[in-house]
Design an enzyme around this catalytic site. Structure first.
Site, PDB file in Angstrom:
ATOM      1  N   HIS A   1       3.328   6.808  -6.866  1.00 43.72           N
ATOM      2  CA  HIS A   1       2.607   8.012  -7.295  1.00 43.72           C
ATOM      3  C   HIS A   1       3.531   9.231  -7.236  1.00 43.72           C
ATOM      4  O   HIS A   1       3.472  10.122  -8.094  1.00 43.72           O
ATOM      5  CB  HIS A   1       1.397   8.218  -6.379  1.00 43.72           C
ATOM      6  CG  HIS A   1       0.294   9.035  -6.966  1.00 43.72           C
ATOM      7  ND1 HIS A   1      -0.860   9.330  -6.287  1.00 43.72           N
ATOM      8  CD2 HIS A   1       0.164   9.642  -8.181  1.00 43.72           C
ATOM      9  CE1 HIS A   1      -1.657  10.063  -7.036  1.00 43.72           C
ATOM     10  NE2 HIS A   1      -1.050  10.268  -8.202  1.00 43.72           N
TER      11      HIS A   1
ATOM     12  N   HIS B   1       1.708   4.486  -2.855  1.00 44.08           N
ATOM     13  CA  HIS B   1       1.828   5.939  -2.691  1.00 44.08           C
ATOM     14  C   HIS B   1       3.183   6.424  -3.207  1.00 44.08           C
ATOM     15  O   HIS B   1       3.280   7.463  -3.870  1.00 44.08           O
ATOM     16  CB  HIS B   1       1.712   6.306  -1.208  1.00 44.08           C
ATOM     17  CG  HIS B   1       0.323   6.337  -0.665  1.00 44.08           C
ATOM     18  ND1 HIS B   1      -0.703   7.028  -1.269  1.00 44.08           N
ATOM     19  CD2 HIS B   1      -0.205   5.771   0.460  1.00 44.08           C
ATOM     20  CE1 HIS B   1      -1.811   6.886  -0.543  1.00 44.08           C
ATOM     21  NE2 HIS B   1      -1.529   6.132   0.501  1.00 44.08           N
TER      22      HIS B   1
ATOM     23  N   HIS C   1       0.830  -1.205   0.000  1.00 48.47           N
ATOM     24  CA  HIS C   1       0.000   0.000   0.000  1.00 48.47           C
ATOM     25  C   HIS C   1       0.863   1.252   0.000  1.00 48.47           C
ATOM     26  O   HIS C   1       0.694   2.147  -0.838  1.00 48.47           O
ATOM     27  CB  HIS C   1      -0.915  -0.016   1.236  1.00 48.47           C
ATOM     28  CG  HIS C   1      -1.781   1.193   1.381  1.00 48.47           C
ATOM     29  ND1 HIS C   1      -3.118   1.196   1.031  1.00 48.47           N
ATOM     30  CD2 HIS C   1      -1.517   2.445   1.843  1.00 48.47           C
ATOM     31  CE1 HIS C   1      -3.624   2.396   1.264  1.00 48.47           C
ATOM     32  NE2 HIS C   1      -2.668   3.174   1.768  1.00 48.47           N
ATOM     33  N   GLU C   2       1.785   1.325   0.948  1.00 50.11           N
ATOM     34  CA  GLU C   2       2.619   2.525   1.047  1.00 50.11           C
ATOM     35  C   GLU C   2       3.534   2.671  -0.166  1.00 50.11           C
ATOM     36  O   GLU C   2       3.836   3.794  -0.591  1.00 50.11           O
ATOM     37  CB  GLU C   2       3.429   2.504   2.347  1.00 50.11           C
ATOM     38  CG  GLU C   2       2.584   2.508   3.614  1.00 50.11           C
ATOM     39  CD  GLU C   2       1.580   3.644   3.682  1.00 50.11           C
ATOM     40  OE1 GLU C   2       1.824   4.709   3.054  1.00 50.11           O
ATOM     41  OE2 GLU C   2       0.539   3.485   4.339  1.00 50.11           O
TER      42      GLU C   2
END
Length: 674
Positions: A471, A468, A464-465
């Site tokens: 991105h 990010h 998940h991290e």
């Protein structure tokens, strides 16, 4: 001596020179940076030339270059390695920075120049990105009170400063409660616990100067303790401390802090002409209105609660079989759910964990990114803010893209949770500036010489991290204000939650889930059982999350409550929260909502983004390949590289051809028969 924060950084990748920075360097560096920023704003407003995009908007983009560098270095350590000196600095900086922000957004001469450009926007021949930056800049000024006058203008500035101080106080109170509490365990209290929980408890005891093992309020320790400890009395004691964070009375109690924050947010919204803070906050998000948020949450709530209530009946039956005749309690749920998972799916976390080594899961995240987007990760030795941190240079086709820093282990000086931040963001206005991106987690640190092992949820958090981080690292825009994760709050979780799906791709686990002792791959039958059980206890997970999101919405939609705990209880009663499932974040430790404005009225955004991530991964499934090159390229081009340069709805529509419905989310969580 020259302040190392202000001198040129002769370091690899232009990193802050943490080996020479002292805590006492930060305050004077911030003061100097603020003075530079004020001078830059004055230069914009004092010039005789008529406003142009370059001499006003682009100049404003560059005004705080030094401040950004200094604060990037400071906040990286402030949340992940707090000291009393750094906590003092945070209390000083928060209102000071809020006041500085108000100076800028309420500068009448500066806003007049921006407004002149806005009114003439159709004649300026702006690129799509420039037009977006102009719109966002003007909107930000208006929403910050640039059009207010007199007493209302002054009052809004006071509110912002007070909210900044209260957010810092809330965060530090929570950290103090998490840091100071622990439950000592005798050797007999370890009976029934897997070896990895015992090892984590002993390591935590050593960190706190204790002679034996302890349970702390770190999620990476307390959750497995609640899952595996057969001692109901100890589970109850540990759980009570966990849910009481921020509500223990005394100087660290957050209940009055939260109530004041809500009142000030309500007043802020009213000054700006909005019916509620939720209406103000959601205006710029994809959801747009509180009604749209509630519609989504309630569409998920009803099937999730039904599933959770059915699960509660099963767990109660298991408890009865153990000779316990009372009600199923919150400190019982994880323990009996774990026993049920082992019985129904033949899965024991203690057997799975050795296959989920931290280092191998990091490799898996890098490998998926390479297959999807062509990036390479090379370990580098650079000065970082803590010995636990490590760094990789991220390249593509030999070109430097970013520096990625991983700070994975829990420690008393680190606030709870997991997050991604950018010490420096990508932009092209001041040259080809590439980002420095940090993933911070709170995984259990192993004993010396032992590999770090993750739960499956931990591995999902890592992916998940890193989503990010992608991105940020793949961002390719001109202006920092729209770079990377500078997007609508209910869009920002799309890349992170979407990236979690690649952990569930069987070939990924087949390659990287290898045993810590033997190196053998995870047995095929275990892999199959693990993936089939991915939605196990989904009723619990969905209910605790949606309950928190609905409480957040209720706090900000109507009048601010005098008593946040009473209002919380009213909301939970109205929606029929099952008694054995608490909301995921009770108000006194609801840092997403009260440590700053980021997720206020916006905790729903994880689920809004999940609607998109479920639909987005279906694009790969429809292509017949989780690593389909054409779909990956479209994801890169229309989402990951574009930051906030285009409206979020338009970005998603360019990628997928349409906006999604809630069906894929319900299916993905196992909340439908489909």
């Amino acid at each position: 001596m020259t302040n190392p924060l202000l001198a040129p950084w002769d370091t690899p990748f232009d990193l802050p020179p943490y080996d020479t920075i002292r805590d006492e360097d930060f305050a004077p560096a911030v003061e100097t940076a603020l003075d530079e920023g004020r001078a830059a704003i004055k230069a914009i407003t004092d010039q005789a030339d008529a406003p142009t995009f370059a001499n006003t908007i682009e100049a404003l983009e560059c005004a705080d270059e030094t401040l950004g560098r200094v604060l990037g270095a400071f906040y990286a350590v402030a949340g992940a390695d707090a000291t009393p000196a750094r906590e003092d600095l945070m209390r000083v900086f928060s209102p000071k920075l809020a006041a500085y922000g108000s100076e800028i957004t309420m500068n009448a001469d500066l806003f007049a120049r921006i407004e002149t450009l806005w009114q003439a926007r159709d004649t300026l021949e702006l690129t799509e990105e420039q037009a977006r930056v102009l719109m966002l800049t003007r909107r930000g000024f208006v929403r910050a009170g640039a059009q207010l006058e007199g007493a209302a203008r002054s009052r809004l500035g006071e509110i912002k400063e007070r909210l900044a101080s209260l957010g810092t106080q809330f965060t530090q109170n929570l950290l103090a409660d998490e840091r100071d509490w622990f439950l000592p365990l005798a050797e007999a209290d370890l009976e029934g616990l897997p070896d990895f929980v015992k090892a984590t408890a002993r390591a935590a005891g050593a960190e706190r100067g204790q002679d034996g093992p302890v349970v702390t309020l770190s999620r990476s320790l307390i959750v497995p303790f609640l899952q595996f400890s057969p001692r109901r009395d100890l589970r109850q004691k540990a759980f009570a401390a966990w849910v009481a964070r921020g509500a223990n009375g005394g100087e660290t109690d957050n209940r009055a802090v939260a109530a004041e924050i809500l009142k000030l947010r309500e007043e802020r919204a009213a000054l700006l002409g909005y019916d509620s803070f939720a209406a103000y906050k959601l205006e710029t998000e994809m959801a747009e209105t509180p009604d749209a948020v509630r519609e989504l949450l309630m569409a998920v709530w009803e099937p999730a609660r039904a599933m959770a209530e059915a699960d509660a009946d099963v767990l109660t039956g298991m408890m009865r079989a153990d000779g316990i005749n009372g009600d199923l309690e919150p400190w019982d749920w994880r323990y009996y759910a774990e026993k049920r998972r082992k019985a129904e799916h033949d899965l024991d976390e203690a057997e799975v964990k050795p296959f989920l080594q931290l280092d191998r899961m990091i490799e898996a995240a890098f490998s998926c990114a390479h297959r999807l987007f062509g990036i390479e990760a090379r370990p580098v030795d650079v000065p970082l803010y803590h010995p636990d941190c490590r760094a990789w240079e991220i390249t593509r086709d030999g070109e430097h893209l970013a520096l990625f820093i991983g700070d994975y282990f829990a420690r008393a000086s680190k606030r709870s949770g997991a997050w991604c931040s950018a010490m420096r963001s990508q932009q092209k206005l001041a040259g080809n500036i590439r980002p420095v991106v940090i993933n911070v987690c709170n995984f259990a640190k192993p004993e010396a010489g032992q590999p770090a092992l993750l739960s499956y949820d931990d591995a999902r958090t890592l992916f998940h991290e890193f989503g990010h981080a992608l991105h940020q690292m793949l961002s390719d825009v001109t202006y920092e204000s729209i770079s990377g994760t500078s997007v609508a709050r209910d869009f920002v979780e799309l890349p992170s939650q979407l990236y979690e799906h690649w952990l569930e791709v069987p070939e990924v686990l087949a390659e990287f889930a290898t045993h810590a002792d033997t190196g053998a791959p995870m047995p095929a039958d275990m892999l199959d059982r693990l993936l089939k059980a991915k939605n196990f206890d989904q009723g619990f997970a969905t209910v605790e999350y949606v309950a928190s999101a609905l409480v957040d919405l209720a706090f900000h939609e109507g009048s601010a409550p005098e008593d946040v705990m009473q209002r919380q209880a009213e909301v939970l009663t109205d929606i029929g929260l099952p008694r054995a499932i608490p909301m995921r974040h009770a108000s006194p430790h609801f840092a997403h909502v009260f440590s700053g404005d980021g997720y206020s009225s916006g905790y729903y955004s994880y689920m809004w983004s999940e609607v998109m991530d479920a639909d987005a991964f279906e694009a790969f499934e429809d292509a017949g390949d989780a690593f389909d090159p054409a779909t990956a390229q479209a994801l890169h081009d229309h989402v990951l590289s574009r930051g906030g340069s285009v409206d979020a709805k338009a970005l998603y529509t360019r990628f997928r051809g349409r906006l999604p419905g809630v069906e894929a989310l319900l299916k993905g969580r196992g909340l439908t028969a489909a």
